[in-house]
Design an enzyme around this catalytic site. Structure first.
Site, mmCIF file in Angstrom:
data_model
loop_
_atom_site.group_PDB
_atom_site.id
_atom_site.type_symbol
_atom_site.label_atom_id
_atom_site.label_comp_id
_atom_site.label_asym_id
_atom_site.label_seq_id
_atom_site.Cartn_x
_atom_site.Cartn_y
_atom_site.Cartn_z
ATOM 1 N N LYS A 93 0.860 -1.191 0.000
ATOM 2 C CA LYS A 93 0.000 0.000 0.000
ATOM 3 C C LYS A 93 0.884 1.224 0.000
ATOM 4 C CE LYS A 93 -3.827 2.291 0.271
ATOM 5 N NZ LYS A 93 -3.346 3.013 -0.938
ATOM 6 N N GLN A 114 7.258 3.823 3.930
ATOM 7 C CA GLN A 114 5.846 3.431 3.952
ATOM 8 C C GLN A 114 5.617 2.167 4.790
ATOM 9 O OE1 GLN A 114 4.024 5.573 1.484
ATOM 10 N NE2 GLN A 114 2.305 5.130 2.824
ATOM 11 N N LYS A 117 5.413 3.440 8.384
ATOM 12 C CA LYS A 117 4.249 4.325 8.515
ATOM 13 C C LYS A 117 2.971 3.503 8.545
ATOM 14 C CE LYS A 117 4.160 7.616 5.409
ATOM 15 N NZ LYS A 117 3.838 8.591 4.335
ATOM 16 N N LYS A 129 5.322 1.729 -3.061
ATOM 17 C CA LYS A 129 5.300 3.095 -3.609
ATOM 18 C C LYS A 129 5.581 3.002 -5.093
ATOM 19 C CE LYS A 129 4.876 7.349 -2.042
ATOM 20 N NZ LYS A 129 4.251 7.817 -0.777
ATOM 21 N N GLY A 168 -2.609 8.378 -4.265
ATOM 22 C CA GLY A 168 -1.917 9.570 -4.736
ATOM 23 C C GLY A 168 -0.665 9.898 -3.933
ATOM 24 N N ASP A 169 0.074 10.861 -4.419
ATOM 25 C CA ASP A 169 1.220 11.467 -3.739
ATOM 26 C C ASP A 169 1.467 12.754 -4.537
ATOM 27 O OD1 ASP A 169 3.400 10.596 -1.587
ATOM 28 O OD2 ASP A 169 4.511 11.579 -3.173
#
Ligand code: GLU
Length: 450
Positions: A93, A114, A117, A129, A168-169
Site C-alpha cells: 500500500k 511506507q 508508517k 510506492k 496519490g502522492d
C-alpha cells in the site's frame, strides 16, 4: 560494541555497497537503522533471523516504459516504477508520485518509509510506492489522461485490491486517480478496491482528501499537549501548497492557530492576516496556478521568490509544518527556526528534514514529529477506504474523521511509549521507528524465511 550495534552496522555496510548511488534511500535507511540498535540488543532472535537485511531488500521492483502522445502529436517516453517493498502485514500500500525528480532511489526511500508508517497506523497494510518522472506541470488534461492511461496499462498487471493498492502522492490527485481507475476498469472490470483516493461518486471515502493535512495537525496537537500547550494564539508556517498543506492550514485555523506563510517551488507567501484557504484552494486545486498569484487576491500579502538564503523557514513562527517535499529543510533552516523560537515541528511531507536538521531540533528541545508518524493520516484513511469498499458501505465524514483522530492519537502514544521504553524519552523519531518496526519484525518472524 553491543551485538545490536555490530549487526546494524554490518547490514548498513552491505546496503551502502549495493545501493551506494541511491542517496535518498540510504538517508531513509540510516535514520531507521540508528533507532533500531536497542531493539536488536533486546531481541537477539531478530538478528538470528536476519530480519533487517531481508527488510531493506524490496520484495519486488518493477520499472517500465510509459509511451504517450502529446498535444503536438509527438511521442514522449517516461519511466514508470512500482516498488513492492514489504507484504509482511498486508497487501502493498502506498502512493504514486508524478514528478520530474522521480527515480529508483526516491521511490525506494518512499517505499521503505511506507512500511513503518503503514505499520504505525494499526491497519493491515504492507509497504509500497510507485510513480514516474512525468511532470504534470504545464500539461493539458488530455495529455495527463493519455499519460496516466499508458501508465496504468502496464501497472495493472501488478496490482489488485488484495495485492497492491496504489493511491496519490505529489502530482497525483483526484484527476489522475480518476483516469487511472477508468483505465484499470476498462482492462480488468470493476474492482473498486484497487485504488484509494477515489472520487466520492465511485467509491472514494469522505475525509480522504483532508486526511493527511488534518492528521498532521492532530498529531501536532498531541505533541503540544505533552508540553502543556495548545494551538490557541500560536503562529505557524506550512511549506508547500498542495493537498497536504491546504488541509493542514484549514485545520490549524479551525483549532485556533494562525498560518502566516506557505509556499511552492517558486517562493513563499507571507500574509500577516493568516493565509486564506479558499484562495489557496482556488489557485492550486482549480486553476493549477503558481502561488505568486495569491497577492493579486490579497494585496497586503508579500511574495518572496525562493533563493538559497531566503526561504519560508526564515519566517518567525511558533510552529512549523514542512509539507512540500524531501530534504526541503536543512540544518541551516532548522537553526533559523530555532532562533525564531519554534517549539514544535511536524512533518506533513515525506522526509522533508535532513538528518542534520533533525539533530538541531532535538538538541534545541523542539518537539519533532517525524513524517512516518505525523503524516500517516493519509494512508490510514486509505485503509479505511479499503475497508468501506470491501464492506460495500460508506461512512459519514464525522465517522471517518473521528477514526482518523483516534489513529493519530494512538500513533503518538505508541511512538512516545516506545521512545520511553527504549531509553530515548521524547524522541519520536526513535519511538516511531521502533513501534513501526516491531509489528513488521514479529510478522516476518512468524512467517518463516521468505
Ligand atoms: N502518498 C501518501 C503517503 O505518503 C498516501 C499513500 C496512500 O494513501 O496509500 O503516505
Amino acid at each position: 560494541m553491543t551485538r545490536g550495534q555490530e549487526y546494524v552496522a554490518s547490514v548498513f555496510e552491505k546496503v551502502k555497497a549495493q545501493n551506494g548511488h541511491e542517496a535518498e534511500f540510504l538517508q531513509a535507511v540510516e535514520e531507521v537503522f540508528d533507532s533500531l540498535i536497542p531493539v536488536f540488543d533486546k531481541y537477539p532472535k531478530y538478528i538470528d533471523e536476519n530480519i533487517l537485511e531481508r527488510l531493506v531488500e524490496p520484495e519486488r521492483i518493477v520499472s517500465f516504459r510509459v509511451p504517450w502522445v502529446d498535444d503536438k502529436g509527438q511521442v514522449q517516453v517516461n519511466r514508470g516504477f512500482r516498488v513492492q517493498f514489504s507484504s509482511a502485514i498486508g497487501p502493498y500500500k502506498g502512493g504514486l508520485r508524478f514528478h520530474p525528480s522521480v527515480n529508483q532511489s526516491i521511490i525506494k526511500f518512499l517505499g521503505f518509509e511506507q512500511i513503518f508508517k503503514n505499520s504505525l497506523t494499526g491497519q493491515p497494510i504492507g509497504g509500497g510506492k510507485g510513480g514516474s518522472n512525468f511532470d504534470p506541470k504545464g500539461k493539458s488534461d488530455l495529455e495527463v489522461m493519455r499519460f496516466t492511461q499508458s501508465f496504468m496499462t502496464e501497472l495493472q498487471k501488478y496490482i489488485g485490491p488484495d495485492v497492491d493498492v496504489p493511491a496519490g502522492d505529489i502530482g497525483v490527485g483526484g484527476r489522475e486517480i480518476g483516469y487511472m481507475f477508468g483505465q484499470y476498469k476498462r482492462l480488468n472490470g470493476y474492482e473498486n478496491g484497487v485504488l484509494t483516493g477515489k472520487g466520492l461518486t465511485y467509491g472514494g471515502s469522505l475525509a480522504r482528501t483532508e486526511a493527511t493535512g488534518y492528521g498532521v495537525v492532530y498529531f501536532a496537537e498531541q505533541m503540544l499537549k505533552a508540553r502543556g500547550e495548545n494551538f490557541a494564539g500560536k503562529t505557524a508556517i506550512v511549506s508547500g501548497s498542495g493537498n497536504v498543506a491546504i488541509y493542514a492550514i484549514q485545520k490549524l485555523h479551525e483549532l485556533g492557530a494562525k498560518v502566516v506563510a506557505c509556499s511552492d517551488s517558486s517562493g513563499y507567501i507571507y500574509d500577516e492576516n493568516g493565509i486564506n484557504v479558499e484562495t489557496l484552494k482556488q489557485l492550486k486545486e482549480v486553476e493549477r496556478a503558481r502561488i505568486v498569484q495569491y497577492i493579486e487576491h490579497h494585496p497586503n500579502a508579500h511574495f518572496t521568490p525562493s533563493s538559497s538564503d531566503n526561504n519560508i523557514w526564515t519566517v518567525k513562527a511558533d510552529l512549523a509544518f514542512p509539507c512540500a517535499t524531501q530534504n526541503e529543510l536543512n540544518d541551516a533552516d532548522a537553526r533559523a527556526l530555532v532562533r525564531n523560537g519554534v517549539i514544535a515541528v511536524a512533518e506533513g511531507a515525506n522526509m522533508p528534514s535532513t538528518l542534520e536538521a533533525i539533530d538541531v531540533f532535538h538538541a534545541a528541545g523542539v518537539s519533532f514529529g517525524p513524517a512516518k508518524a505525523a503524516n500517516a493520516g493519509g494512508v490510514a484513511v486509505s485503509a479505511l477506504e479499503m475497508a468501506q469498499n470491501s464492506g460495500r458501505t460508506a461512512w459519514t465524514f464525522e465517522e471517518v474523521d473521528s477514526k482518523l483522530y483516534n489513529i493519530m492519537k494512538d500513533i503518538y502514544e505508541n511512538a512516545a511509549a516506545a521512545a520511553e521504553e527504549f531509553d530515548a524519552p521524547g524522541n519520536l523519531v526513535v519511538g516511531a521507528n521502533i513501534a513501526g518496526f516491531l509489528k513488521v519484525a514479529e510478522a516476518m518472524s512468524a512467517q518463516g524465511v521468505i
